[in-house]
Design an enzyme around this catalytic site. Structure first.
Site, short mmCIF file in Angstrom:
data_model
loop_
_atom_site.label_atom_id
_atom_site.label_comp_id
_atom_site.label_asym_id
_atom_site.label_seq_id
_atom_site.Cartn_x
_atom_site.Cartn_y
_atom_site.Cartn_z
N SER A 27 0.85 -1.18 0.00
CA SER A 27 0.00 0.00 0.00
C SER A 27 0.89 1.23 0.00
O SER A 27 1.50 1.59 1.02
CB SER A 27 -0.90 -0.01 1.23
OG SER A 27 -1.69 1.16 1.27
N ASP B 167 -4.08 4.17 -3.07
CA ASP B 167 -5.35 4.62 -2.51
C ASP B 167 -5.66 6.04 -2.96
O ASP B 167 -4.84 6.95 -2.78
CB ASP B 167 -5.29 4.58 -0.98
CG ASP B 167 -5.30 3.16 -0.44
OD1 ASP B 167 -6.18 2.38 -0.84
OD2 ASP B 167 -4.43 2.84 0.39
N MET C 222 -11.64 5.29 -3.43
CA MET C 222 -12.53 5.57 -2.30
C MET C 222 -13.12 6.95 -2.50
O MET C 222 -12.85 7.91 -1.77
CB MET C 222 -11.74 5.48 -0.98
CG MET C 222 -11.35 4.07 -0.63
SD MET C 222 -10.30 3.98 0.85
CE MET C 222 -8.67 4.13 0.08
#
Length: 215
Positions: free
Chosen positions: A8, A35, A68
């Site tokens: 990540s 992300d 997201m």
């Protein structure tokens, strides 16, 4: 079964992102995980477009983006043009997730859905024939350093059973320790998004850690 290891990159050292990419690439990771947050769907802001460009420029490995964000269908072309390989959306954030998945496929990218800890399998089961990856969130999305939510394990077991029918890969994201990798890989989980629980901020080099995790 081969474990898919995905660092990540939100947890990487941003003082030297290019060098971080090179070290992780040489260490044998499989997919760079990025992300993207909008401060609305989750109460935080994630990585930027320039970060994706930097990572893409410095590796031939697969790159995924975890969107997201609200209304992700509006941004599929943007991320596809940046050269990512896999695009995850949250069905919870999209009024027409099936249409957005079709848009991802039309851009010749692999389609993934990510589901929050409180989202049931039954609410997304109709989408499963369309996807290549399903990422089960084992923390509430938005922040690193949270505790693993054990109640999600029952959902993961359901997804592993369903992947046999539909052919998608089951991924997990959130507080994934080496112990959890061992436990969940035995259940049939394919891939693991790794942050501070098992990869970043340790006293060992990435190659040593990743070789041990893959065993």
């Amino acid at each position: 079964m081969k474990k898919i290891i995905c660092p990540s990159m939100m947890c990487a050292n941003f003082d030297s992102l290019k060098e971080e990419v090179a070290k992780l690439d040489m260490a044998g990771i499989d997919i760079f995980h990025i992300d993207i947050m909008d401060g609305i769907f989750v109460p935080n802001f994630g990585m930027g477009l320039q970060d994706i460009q930097c990572i893409r420029k410095n590796t031939e490995k697969l790159i995924d983006v975890h969107l997201m964000i609200e209304n992700p269908g509006n941004y599929i072309d943007l991320f596809a043009k940046l050269g990512v390989d896999i695009i995850y959306i949250h069905p919870e954030a999209d009024k027409h997730p099936a249409r957005t998945i079709e848009k991802i496929k039309a851009a010749s990218k692999a389609a993934g859905i990510a589901i929050n800890p409180g989202t049931s399998v039954e609410t997304i089961e109709e989408l499963l024939p369309m996807i290549d990856y399903l990422m089960a969130m084992t923390v509430n999305p938005g922040f690193a350093g949270q505790k693993y939510l054990n109640f999600v394990d029952n959902k993961i077991k359901k997804l592993v059973r369903l992947k046999k029918d539909y052919g998608f890969k089951v991924m997990v994201d959130g507080a994934i320790s080496s112990e959890k990798i061992n436990e969940l890989s035995k259940l049939g989980v394919d891939g693991f998004i790794l942050g501070t629980s098992s990869l970043f901020g340790k006293n060992e080099d990435y190659k040593t850690i990743i070789e041990r995790l893959k065993k």
